[in-house]
Scaffold this motif. Structure first.
Motif, PDB file in Angstrom:
ATOM      1  N   ASP A   1       0.730  -1.313  -0.116  1.00  0.00           N
ATOM      2  CA  ASP A   1       0.060   0.062  -0.187  1.00  0.00           C
ATOM      3  C   ASP A   1       0.848   1.252  -0.035  1.00  0.00           C
TER       4      ASP A   1
ATOM      5  N   ALA B   1       4.127   1.452  -1.001  1.00  0.00           N
ATOM      6  CA  ALA B   1       4.736   1.839  -2.270  1.00  0.00           C
ATOM      7  C   ALA B   1       3.807   2.313  -3.380  1.00  0.00           C
ATOM      8  N   GLY B   2       2.594   1.747  -3.342  1.00  0.00           N
ATOM      9  CA  GLY B   2       1.599   2.411  -4.009  1.00  0.00           C
ATOM     10  C   GLY B   2       1.357   3.787  -3.856  1.00  0.00           C
ATOM     11  N   LEU B   3       1.099   4.271  -2.805  1.00  0.00           N
ATOM     12  CA  LEU B   3       0.817   5.716  -2.478  1.00  0.00           C
ATOM     13  C   LEU B   3       2.020   6.524  -2.682  1.00  0.00           C
TER      14      LEU B   3
ATOM     15  N   GLN C   1       4.225   6.145  -5.074  1.00  0.00           N
ATOM     16  CA  GLN C   1       4.204   6.191  -6.603  1.00  0.00           C
ATOM     17  C   GLN C   1       3.110   7.090  -6.928  1.00  0.00           C
ATOM     18  N   ALA C   2       1.988   7.120  -6.399  1.00  0.00           N
ATOM     19  CA  ALA C   2       0.774   8.055  -6.768  1.00  0.00           C
ATOM     20  C   ALA C   2       1.475   9.615  -6.445  1.00  0.00           C
ATOM     21  N   LEU C   3       2.074   9.688  -5.282  1.00  0.00           N
ATOM     22  CA  LEU C   3       2.463  10.903  -4.787  1.00  0.00           C
ATOM     23  C   LEU C   3       3.714  11.640  -5.861  1.00  0.00           C
TER      24      LEU C   3
ATOM     25  N   GLY D   1       4.373  10.643  -8.861  1.00  0.00           N
ATOM     26  CA  GLY D   1       3.890  10.842  -9.958  1.00  0.00           C
ATOM     27  C   GLY D   1       3.098  12.184 -10.255  1.00  0.00           C
ATOM     28  N   ALA D   2       2.251  12.470  -9.130  1.00  0.00           N
ATOM     29  CA  ALA D   2       1.478  13.466  -9.170  1.00  0.00           C
ATOM     30  C   ALA D   2       2.579  14.829  -8.822  1.00  0.00           C
TER      31      ALA D   2
ATOM     32  N   SER E   1       4.447  15.536 -12.349  1.00  0.00           N
ATOM     33  CA  SER E   1       3.307  16.132 -13.282  1.00  0.00           C
ATOM     34  C   SER E   1       3.107  17.559 -12.883  1.00  0.00           C
TER      35      SER E   1
ATOM     36  N   LEU F   1      -0.938  20.066  -4.185  1.00  0.00           N
ATOM     37  CA  LEU F   1      -0.718  18.544  -3.671  1.00  0.00           C
ATOM     38  C   LEU F   1      -0.990  18.464  -2.570  1.00  0.00           C
TER      39      LEU F   1
ATOM     40  N   PHE G   1      -4.509  17.868  -2.373  1.00  0.00           N
ATOM     41  CA  PHE G   1      -5.090  16.727  -3.138  1.00  0.00           C
ATOM     42  C   PHE G   1      -4.390  15.454  -2.182  1.00  0.00           C
ATOM     43  N   ALA G   2      -3.438  15.507  -1.676  1.00  0.00           N
ATOM     44  CA  ALA G   2      -2.888  14.525  -1.059  1.00  0.00           C
ATOM     45  C   ALA G   2      -2.977  14.160   0.415  1.00  0.00           C
TER      46      ALA G   2
ATOM     47  N   ALA H   1      -2.161  16.681 -11.202  1.00  0.00           N
ATOM     48  CA  ALA H   1      -1.634  15.571 -10.242  1.00  0.00           C
ATOM     49  C   ALA H   1      -2.358  14.157 -10.195  1.00  0.00           C
TER      50      ALA H   1
ATOM     51  N   GLY I   1      -0.882  12.492 -13.365  1.00  0.00           N
ATOM     52  CA  GLY I   1       0.435  12.057 -13.076  1.00  0.00           C
ATOM     53  C   GLY I   1       0.427  10.899 -12.109  1.00  0.00           C
TER      54      GLY I   1
ATOM     55  N   SER J   1       2.063   6.960 -13.063  1.00  0.00           N
ATOM     56  CA  SER J   1       3.061   6.574 -12.162  1.00  0.00           C
ATOM     57  C   SER J   1       2.340   4.956 -11.652  1.00  0.00           C
TER      58      SER J   1
ATOM     59  N   TRP K   1       3.856   1.261 -12.420  1.00  0.00           N
ATOM     60  CA  TRP K   1       4.189   0.535 -11.221  1.00  0.00           C
ATOM     61  C   TRP K   1       3.380  -0.744 -11.093  1.00  0.00           C
TER      62      TRP K   1
END
Lengths: 204, 204
Positions: free
Chosen positions: A150, A152-154, A156-158, A160-161, A164, A184, A187-188, B157, B160, B164, B168
């Motif tokens: 989880d 690692a996925g978060l 990657q999302a952060l 990538g965001a 961008s 961000l 958003f995050a 965001a 992106g 990402s 992954w």
């Protein structure tokens, strides 16, 4: 002039030229001109345009990572750490638009060897962010609910965001580093914050 | 064999070869072999490897956009629309890993003309997502608080983060489309949802 100063001037000129004109269009002649040195001296320092570009990618990667790491204060609460890290990231990309263009556009567009250089940087940043998210989860005492994957996925999302948004901020007039970091966070963090406290979005 | 069927076989073989072997390593010979046609026939259809690769980028772009648009049902509440759109996106990238590798890795790594093709796709997706965020803001009756530029930044965001995560998910064994979409909903919707209701993160 001391060699270190001259080398720094050559690297500054190379980053500016590669970032603004693009890898393919940039010539060793204009880099030498901009640095105020002779072309043979540039070739004596690094023996090809490929090597010079690779050195630019590595220098700008190290500078970006150092800026982000310096921005985060480990003693702060997790949201303040993220805010500080994002602020440092967007400030660095805004103040070094040529360096960011080298990393984000040029290095990824001109062949596998350069793309591989920049993916090392990306993995390092993802690992750093994964650590921050892990610390935030432990702080919220909800660590057991977030598996390593989880996080690692978060991360990657952060990342990538953030990539961008940095590209968009530099290409859109008048978007400040603070504004990009705020977008961000809205958003995050609002999402991550709820998640850390055990709330999850569910399809109803 | 009808011409349309043969052309489709050639394009399928090209996407598979470019996606798995990479643009540079792929040869017209192996694409013809895989498609079960002669090499002259491939050149008769598209006259160079560059043109064939460009056609692959366009076909895969159109397929990805069509999948995302088909996934979103305009009548649903905003969070369900986002969930449906993300589910469609990650399902498409998971089911078409070679097409996604062409768009996300190969097209961006092998020179400006191909990178420009894929940035057209990206802008189209950002515009679509900006529209979804605008609709969500209007639905939450908080439209006046989100300026156009806020929405553009949030869309950057989100796109992106999705790019990402898709990279992954495809490179990490066993991450399903549903899991990737869920990670992004937890990350983005919980945040966006609070934001839409007028909550914003503030540095204390």
């Amino acid at each position: 002039m001391p060699r270190a100063v001259r080398e720094r001037q050559m690297m500054d000129a190379a980053v500016q030229t590669f970032g603004q004109r693009g890898y393919r269009a940039a010539s060793m002649d204009e880099i030498a001109d901009l640095a105020g040195v002779s072309k043979p001296l540039v070739y004596l320092y690094l023996s090809s345009k490929e090597e010079l570009f690779t050195a630019c990618i590595r220098r700008e990667s190290e500078a970006l990572i150092a800026a982000v790491q310096a921005g985060v204060e480990p003693g702060l609460p997790a949201d303040r750490q993220l805010w500080a890290g994002l602020g440092a990231f967007f400030t660095h990309t805004a103040e070094n638009p040529d360096g960011w263009a080298v990393l984000h556009r040029q290095a990824r567009t001109h062949g596998e060897p350069f793309a591989a250089e920049v993916s090392v940087l990306r993995e390092e940043i993802v690992a750093f962010v994964t650590g921050l998210i892990g610390a935030a989860a432990r702080e919220a005492h909800q660590g057991s609910e977030l598996a390593d994957r989880d996080m690692a996925g978060l991360a990657q999302a952060l990342v990538g965001a953030a990539e961008s948004l940095a590209g968009w901020a530099n290409e859109t007039g008048g978007v400040s580093a603070k504004e990009a970091a705020g977008t961000l966070m809205n958003f995050a963090w609002m999402g991550l914050g709820d998640l850390m406290n055990g709330e999850r979005w569910n399809p109803r």
